[in-house]
Design an enzyme around this catalytic site. Structure first.
Site, PDB file in Angstrom:
ATOM      1  N   LYS A  76       0.802  -1.247  -0.139  1.00  5.34           N
ATOM      2  CA  LYS A  76      -0.084  -0.041   0.073  1.00  5.34           C
ATOM      3  C   LYS A  76       0.902   1.348  -0.076  1.00  5.34           C
ATOM      4  CE  LYS A  76      -3.497   0.432   2.849  1.00  5.34           C
ATOM      5  NZ  LYS A  76      -4.204   0.258   3.914  1.00  5.34           N
TER       6      LYS A  76
HETATM    7  O1  G3P Z   1      -7.833   1.179   5.308  1.00  4.28           O
HETATM    8  C1  G3P Z   1      -8.016   2.602   5.746  1.00  4.28           C
HETATM    9  C2  G3P Z   1      -8.717   2.741   6.770  1.00  4.28           C
HETATM   10  O2  G3P Z   1      -7.995   1.881   8.038  1.00  4.28           O
HETATM   11  C3  G3P Z   1      -8.975   4.204   7.270  1.00  4.28           C
HETATM   12  O3  G3P Z   1      -9.961   3.821   8.235  1.00  4.28           O
HETATM   13  O4  G3P Z   1     -11.283   4.379  10.333  1.00  4.28           O
HETATM   14  O5  G3P Z   1      -9.206   5.280  10.096  1.00  4.28           O
HETATM   15  O6  G3P Z   1     -10.795   6.139   8.872  1.00  4.28           O
HETATM   16  P1  G3P Z   1     -10.218   5.198   9.315  1.00  4.28           P
END
Ligand code: G3P
Length: 217
Positions: free
Chosen positions: A86
């Site tokens: 990634k």
């Molecule tokens: O995969 C990306 C994700 O982990 C971001 O999620 O919950 O931190 O917005 P969040």
């Protein structure tokens, strides 16, 4: 649509993977940090749990192309086959995506918040692009619409790159991502159970058990 687990908690990954038809696990530096272990050690443990055939998408931390290539190499050594590196969408990130693709890596472009970021990442060789749905929604920027526009622009131009929706907080967001044709979604462990929970299902099963119990002996 593929389902992946967006987590690095080993117990939670074990639990979700033992019940749900998931294709793999995604992590990022914040998720790794929340679990308090060196990333390479944790990735090896995740691989042991999910087995060799599932996918691991793990993220680089350094912000120069050279540093990203270095991180990618170490992450791949920890994750083995079926690995996606990634890379956040930046200028250095784009350079790294192109270089890593040339070296035979699978690439996931991450921290995607706009269609142009997705399109340019795909042109640089990203196999997946990861728009952050909930974070867009929090800006009243309609995360699902961004997913929908990326899906349709990829179709329009015959681009092979796929969309993996990320940053989900509700089952409605997941449902909407499926409706607009997201190829994959990555969900925190707790969302999986919510996706299949329905009070009418619980009621129906209770009824089956009560009515049928005498006749299944
Ligand atoms: O995969 C990306 C994700 O982990 C971001 O999620 O919950 O931190 O917005 P969040």
């Amino acid at each position: 649509m593929q389902y992946l687990i967006d987590d690095a908690n080993l117990d939670k990954i074990k639990e979700v993977a033992s019940y749900f038809p998931v294709e793999g696990v995604t992590t990022n530096p914040s998720i790794i940090a929340a679990n308090g272990e060196n990333v390479f050690e944790r990735i090896k443990k995740i691989r042991e749990i999910i087995g060799p055939d599932k996918y691991i998408h793990a993220q680089v931390l350094q912000n120069t192309c050279e540093g990203m290539l270095e991180d990618a190499k170490k992450l791949k050594a920890a994750a083995g086959e079926n690995f996606y590196v990634k890379i956040p969408i930046t200028k250095e990130g784009l350079k790294a995506m192109t270089a890593l693709k040339k070296e035979g890596y699978n690439v996931t472009a991450t921290a995607i918040f706009s269609v142009q970021q997705a399109l340019i990442s795909a042109k640089a060789g990203a196999d997946f692009v990861a728009p952050y749905v909930n974070r867009l929604d929090n800006f009243t920027a309609d995360g699902i619409n961004v997913v929908a526009e990326i899906v349709s622009i990829f179709e329009e131009y015959g681009i092979d790159s796929q969309v993996i929706g990320a940053s989900f907080k509700t089952t409605q967001q997941v449902h909407n991502a499926a409706l607009v044709g997201a190829h994959a979604v990555t969900l925190n462990s707790d969302l999986f159970a919510q996706l299949i929970t329905h009070p009418l299902t619980t009621k129906a099963i209770d009824e089956f058990e009560q009515k049928g119990s005498e006749f299944y002996k």
